[in-house]
Design a protein around this motif. Sequence first.
Motif, mmCIF file in Angstrom:
data_model
loop_
_atom_site.group_PDB
_atom_site.id
_atom_site.type_symbol
_atom_site.label_atom_id
_atom_site.label_comp_id
_atom_site.label_asym_id
_atom_site.label_seq_id
_atom_site.Cartn_x
_atom_site.Cartn_y
_atom_site.Cartn_z
ATOM 1 N N LEU A 1 11.611 10.907 3.500
ATOM 2 C CA LEU A 1 10.584 9.867 3.663
ATOM 3 C C LEU A 1 10.669 9.247 5.058
ATOM 4 C CD1 LEU A 1 8.395 8.532 1.910
ATOM 5 C CD2 LEU A 1 10.042 6.731 1.383
ATOM 6 N N THR B 1 11.923 10.653 7.611
ATOM 7 C CA THR B 1 11.574 11.677 8.595
ATOM 8 C C THR B 1 10.054 11.764 8.736
ATOM 9 O OG1 THR B 1 13.504 12.911 7.922
ATOM 10 C CG2 THR B 1 11.862 14.087 9.235
ATOM 11 N N ARG B 2 9.376 11.791 7.584
ATOM 12 C CA ARG B 2 7.932 12.007 7.579
ATOM 13 C C ARG B 2 7.171 10.801 8.181
ATOM 14 N NH1 ARG B 2 6.664 16.476 4.590
ATOM 15 N NH2 ARG B 2 8.311 17.255 3.255
ATOM 16 N N VAL B 3 7.758 9.675 8.036
ATOM 17 C CA VAL B 3 7.013 8.491 8.473
ATOM 18 C C VAL B 3 6.916 8.393 10.000
ATOM 19 C CG1 VAL B 3 8.833 6.746 8.703
ATOM 20 C CG2 VAL B 3 6.617 6.100 7.707
ATOM 21 N N ASP C 1 3.417 13.479 5.287
ATOM 22 C CA ASP C 1 3.385 12.845 6.606
ATOM 23 C C ASP C 1 1.994 12.258 6.887
ATOM 24 O OD1 ASP C 1 5.266 14.975 6.249
ATOM 25 O OD2 ASP C 1 5.867 14.726 8.352
ATOM 26 N N GLN D 1 -1.611 5.857 5.484
ATOM 27 C CA GLN D 1 -1.220 4.534 4.995
ATOM 28 C C GLN D 1 -0.947 3.586 6.168
ATOM 29 O OE1 GLN D 1 -1.547 3.299 2.117
ATOM 30 N NE2 GLN D 1 -0.686 1.286 2.728
ATOM 31 N N GLU E 1 -1.357 9.810 -7.055
ATOM 32 C CA GLU E 1 -0.918 9.261 -8.328
ATOM 33 C C GLU E 1 -1.725 9.828 -9.497
ATOM 34 O OE1 GLU E 1 0.381 5.023 -9.237
ATOM 35 O OE2 GLU E 1 -0.299 4.870 -7.134
ATOM 36 N N GLY F 1 0.795 -1.229 0.000
ATOM 37 C CA GLY F 1 0.000 0.000 0.000
ATOM 38 C C GLY F 1 0.825 1.274 0.000
ATOM 39 N N TYR F 2 2.125 1.102 -0.008
ATOM 40 C CA TYR F 2 2.966 2.302 0.000
ATOM 41 C C TYR F 2 3.374 2.707 -1.418
ATOM 42 C CZ TYR F 2 3.220 1.964 5.059
ATOM 43 O OH TYR F 2 2.901 1.950 6.363
ATOM 44 N N GLY F 3 2.810 2.010 -2.371
ATOM 45 C CA GLY F 3 3.183 2.264 -3.765
ATOM 46 C C GLY F 3 3.008 3.725 -4.179
ATOM 47 N N SER F 4 1.847 4.286 -3.834
ATOM 48 C CA SER F 4 1.566 5.664 -4.216
ATOM 49 C C SER F 4 2.534 6.613 -3.552
ATOM 50 C CB SER F 4 0.141 6.032 -3.819
ATOM 51 O OG SER F 4 -0.748 5.072 -4.333
ATOM 52 N N LEU F 5 2.819 6.298 -2.311
ATOM 53 C CA LEU F 5 3.735 7.164 -1.578
ATOM 54 C C LEU F 5 5.127 7.091 -2.190
ATOM 55 C CD1 LEU F 5 2.354 6.488 1.962
ATOM 56 C CD2 LEU F 5 2.607 8.744 0.912
ATOM 57 N N ILE G 1 1.170 14.479 -8.692
ATOM 58 C CA ILE G 1 1.890 15.423 -7.824
ATOM 59 C C ILE G 1 2.965 14.661 -7.069
ATOM 60 C CG2 ILE G 1 1.638 16.882 -5.773
ATOM 61 C CD1 ILE G 1 -1.232 17.449 -6.822
ATOM 62 N N SER G 2 4.154 15.245 -6.993
ATOM 63 C CA SER G 2 5.217 14.585 -6.226
ATOM 64 C C SER G 2 5.587 15.444 -5.030
ATOM 65 C CB SER G 2 6.440 14.330 -7.100
ATOM 66 O OG SER G 2 7.212 15.502 -7.208
ATOM 67 N N LEU G 3 6.385 14.822 -4.177
ATOM 68 C CA LEU G 3 6.787 15.526 -2.957
ATOM 69 C C LEU G 3 7.455 16.856 -3.295
ATOM 70 C CD1 LEU G 3 8.336 13.000 -0.371
ATOM 71 C CD2 LEU G 3 6.332 14.444 -0.099
ATOM 72 N N ASN H 1 10.138 10.695 -9.087
ATOM 73 C CA ASN H 1 9.829 10.143 -10.396
ATOM 74 C C ASN H 1 11.027 9.441 -10.996
ATOM 75 O OD1 ASN H 1 7.131 10.980 -10.518
ATOM 76 N ND2 ASN H 1 7.785 13.060 -11.043
ATOM 77 N N ASN I 1 14.932 12.161 -1.841
ATOM 78 C CA ASN I 1 13.818 12.261 -0.890
ATOM 79 C C ASN I 1 13.806 11.152 0.168
ATOM 80 O OD1 ASN I 1 12.291 14.582 -1.361
ATOM 81 N ND2 ASN I 1 11.446 13.689 -3.247
ATOM 82 N N GLU J 1 5.670 6.364 -5.185
ATOM 83 C CA GLU J 1 5.509 7.071 -6.449
ATOM 84 C C GLU J 1 5.714 8.584 -6.242
ATOM 85 O OE1 GLU J 1 4.491 6.168 -10.469
ATOM 86 O OE2 GLU J 1 4.779 4.859 -8.756
ATOM 87 N N MET J 2 5.083 9.082 -5.171
ATOM 88 C CA MET J 2 5.101 10.512 -4.857
ATOM 89 C C MET J 2 6.503 10.977 -4.464
ATOM 90 S SD MET J 2 2.607 12.285 -2.049
ATOM 91 C CE MET J 2 3.659 12.344 -0.637
ATOM 92 N N GLU K 1 15.841 11.367 -7.879
ATOM 93 C CA GLU K 1 14.855 12.165 -7.142
ATOM 94 C C GLU K 1 14.410 11.405 -5.891
ATOM 95 O OE1 GLU K 1 11.661 13.583 -9.694
ATOM 96 O OE2 GLU K 1 10.413 13.892 -7.944
ATOM 97 N N LEU L 1 1.419 9.272 4.888
ATOM 98 C CA LEU L 1 2.107 8.109 5.491
ATOM 99 C C LEU L 1 1.326 7.585 6.690
ATOM 100 C CD1 LEU L 1 5.827 9.231 5.199
ATOM 101 C CD2 LEU L 1 4.851 7.099 4.292
#
Lengths: 182, 994
Positions: free
Chosen positions: A103, A105-107, B131, B137, B114, A81-85, B118-120, A91, A99, A87-88, A95, B134
Amino acid sequence: MYGLVNKAVKGLICERYGEETWNRILEESGVGVTDFVAMQAYDDKVTLDLVATASRVLDAPAEALLEAFGEYWTIYTAEEGYGSLLEMTGNTLTEFLANLDNLHTRVSLAMPELRPPSFEYEEVSERLARIHYRSEREGLSPMVVGLLKGLAVRFNTSVDIKHVEDRSSGSEHDVFEVRVLD
Amino acid sequence: MSFSLSLDRDQFDEAFPFFIAVSWSGELLEVGAGLKKFDPLLTAGTNLDDAFEQIRPVSQKLDPEVLSRNRRAVYMLRHRTSGLLLRGQVMGNLAMPYALFLVSPWFQNPEEIEGFGISLNDLAVHDPLADYLLLIQANRVALQDAKNLASKLEEQRLELSNALTSLRETKEALGVRLRQQGLLSELSSEALQKIGVRDLMARTTEIVKEALGADITTIFEVEPGSHVLVLRGGSGLAEGVVGRSRVSLRDGRFLSEVFNASKPVSHNQVAADIEADLPPILTFHEVRSGLGVALNGDQGPFGVLALFCKEPRQFTEDDEGFLRMAGFIISRAMQATLDTQLLNDARTSAEESDKAKSEFLANMSHELRTPMNGIIGLSELVLEEELDERHRSYIESILESGVILLELLNDLLDLSKASSGKFQLDEFEFDLVECVQGAIRVVEYRAVENGIDLALSMAPESPRWLVGDAGRLRQVLVNLLGNAVKFTKGGDVEVVVNAIPSAGSTASLQISISDTGIGIAEHRQAQIFKSFVQADEVTNRMFGGTGLGLAISQQIVNEMGGVIRVKSEEGVGSTFSFEVILKLGDGHDRESSVSTVDAELRSEFEQKKVLVVGADTKNMAAALTYLRFWGCEVSQVSDPEEVPRVLEAARMAGKPVDRVLVDDISHQPLQLKWIRAVRGDPDRFGSPGVTELVPIGNTGCGECERLGKPIDVDSLQEAVLVSSPSNIETVEGLGSSPGALPVSLSVLLVEDNEVNIKLALRILEKAGCEVQVERNGELAVEAVAARTFDLIFMDLRMPVVDGLEATRRIRALEEDGEEHTTIIGMTANALNRDREMCLAAGMDDYLAKPVRVREVREVLMKWSGDLGSDLSGSNTEARGVSAEHAFDIDLALSRMEGDRELLGIALQAFRETAPGILEEMREACAAKDASRLHLAAHSLKGAAGAVCAVEVEKISSRLEATSHTGDLDGSEDMVAAIEGSLSDFMSAVDSVDQ
């Protein structure tokens, strides 16, 4: 480690060696758990015991297993389920690598007990980056190699990865060079 | 340092990449770099409302006044073309020329990103959207985990529930199995197999019904010799149908199908109308399904075990398995039960037939005894009348035939008693010598007639006193001896007796009887002990006899724990032998052997010198053994002509021969020569006594003393020690016939049979009794109530009130003050049981019918004694003195010249010797040996005279006189009278002693 990691270990073993082997490893490891809760923090020892037992049972070096795990981790998280994240997060491989630390840090909002490693991204050139890996834990550098390899696969990018500085050889931290090939 | 905000456009874009600046008229003035990247079409002049839908606040106008009043409102805009939500706030007031939307993308799930591409890096670094995503998720993962766990839990619960169900089912199945197993074991249990077939079927059908949960269970069996199954047993059936339901084995329907199948057959098709397929008895029960198995015996199927249910039922393999097993067990059990039953039936029928035979024999002997009553009794009476010689001889023949017939009846009775297990052995101490001698005496006359040399050889060390049934033992000996004598003409018959003391104060008594007779063919030897079997038909015709003797003897010896064996060779002879274990007597000196002599006698024997002439016969050999055992100096010559020389030599040596023992001189006249020579010259040869061994009845050479053959130890002792042994026969003249035995008693005779009445009346009247006759028990009781009798003879079987009941009533009367009247029971049924019944009913004694003169007189003598001085009309000739007066101490003392001590010694000696002499008298009577009787009577007369036993002396004297003439008639009565008197005398002596 969060249960998510242990689940990934299980996923890896089951996928590669079958559920029976996993059950055997689980039993012989003596961790006393039959299944893991992803968002629960477990003692690191659980993961380490699992890996050590798997190494013994599968007659494979722990390093190889850790590397395989790192590679599998990228696949696993995407599937979980972390695929989109993911992805975000980027790219492109570079990149994403840039990040990677953010990532982690945010988690921490979602995983308050996480003691995440840091992945400082140093862009050396357009095709070469250095990843400065720092962790409270020791001996997981092979996993980082696997992780990088996995990401390369994810972004369909050929890379050459070098463990240029090794903490176990006296360096302050581990440094990996990631060179994007054609 | 003072702070002054100075952000350039890039920096502002970095901080708010999705900002929107709008004029108060609602036209877009500028958008942030991120938004521009997202929708490049958003250009200046575009109407805000065209590009975005304001979601919240719902209706707030884009107005500076409103905005300045409500600065804290959260704004949500939706990008109309993409649907992207933007969230943030609006800054603007009257002083500002535009409104500034500070918003950034807002997602509620990570997947939305997706779609919007939009990306980070498109977002401001401070933007916590990633955050949150996440976190979302993580929540989703956690939720998924929870869901997984929940579903796993559910799975496990289901598994558990399934496991429980299956466990429960297993347990139930196990329970059923166990129950079935238990029932199967019950079926196969021995206990069940021992019950009858009917109970067996009832129980097994019950068990099968219970085990398989059926409504009905049935057992059908093939009717022997038919093709029809008959209902033999069942459970759950209506009453009374067993045996009535019949099914043809050829109808092809359910039961016949089962019968012919090797496996269980089920019938569970409801639609197939099972009713039409079953006998009416089952359709009556409206069964809907059935399962059956054939019952197989050794010769194939013999029946069907079937169960039925009122509901349709799919029978399982387990059901079939159980039924099959049950069928197997039941088949076995039924077969076994049938076999056992057949066996039992056969045995029962054999036993019954045997018992019936025995009872028939007993009844026959009983029935025959009644007419015998008339024949023997009346013959005896007639013989007491004056008769001419011809009639007397006829009547004597009748009597003799009657007696033989009676013996035969006794044999039959013995046999039937043995067959019906009524043989009872007495246990009394007895004299082995006397027992054997007694048996020999019975046959010695016949032995003489047949020219047989009868010899007895007893091992001298054999214990003399043993405990057992001497009468039965003697019966066996008489029988075996009788056969030996019967089947031997002019040969030897030898009795060899040996008793060997064994552990535990018992002795093994071994007796063999050998003859040199006709012998028995080998193939007949096994059969001769069977009832009614003789060695062969020819033997039967030649020698007669009932053929029961050996069977009875074998029975007796068997009862004593032994077996009679036979060794025989045709034309050579036979030897019958047996061994029984008997207890040693303890009333006498245990050490006493058949030929023990005390020390005093022994020293006498040791001084005796005996010459035995010719020891080649069995009797001489036996004599030699005894003499040596006693310590005599024995020398032996085989040639008679040597005798004078031996005698002379002994005389010369100063040790003359005291006695010469020589066998039957009648067969060796040469012997007389030396006897005469020796007698003629005592100086040269000494004066030895010469004793000749002669068979009974033989007068011998007349020139020497005689010793009866076979030798008995006591006579031999006398012959050696005393110059004139008491058993030397002398020939004397004939005397007169005996008189009646007049005892006048008042007697009540209770009897319904007229012949018996006539007979008994005559006997009693002749005995001087006053007799009243009553013909049933009731009349007898009335008679007793009316007057007193000395004696009552009471028949047992009578109409109205039988003898036993009458006795009980009389005894009851006596309890009310009447004096005790002696009651003698009379019955033709001579079994011991009758005697017990008589005594139990209160009778004093018992008399077997046919009533014999002698026996009646014995009883009269015996019981009149108890009447004492009440004797009416006492006749002192025979028995007149009452017990109290039987001993005149004054007279006795005067004979002893007042020496009380001497009298005591004499009385003691008499007490010890008299019973022996009396027994000798009885034996002599039984053996019809007048001379022996004479001698015995003589010695008793003397002994009795010495102690003033007046009555004993008197009767003995008469007996001495009659027996002297060879007339034995009435002698038994006299012996009985002597016995009574002797008993009285002893009682009187005892009472005086006290």
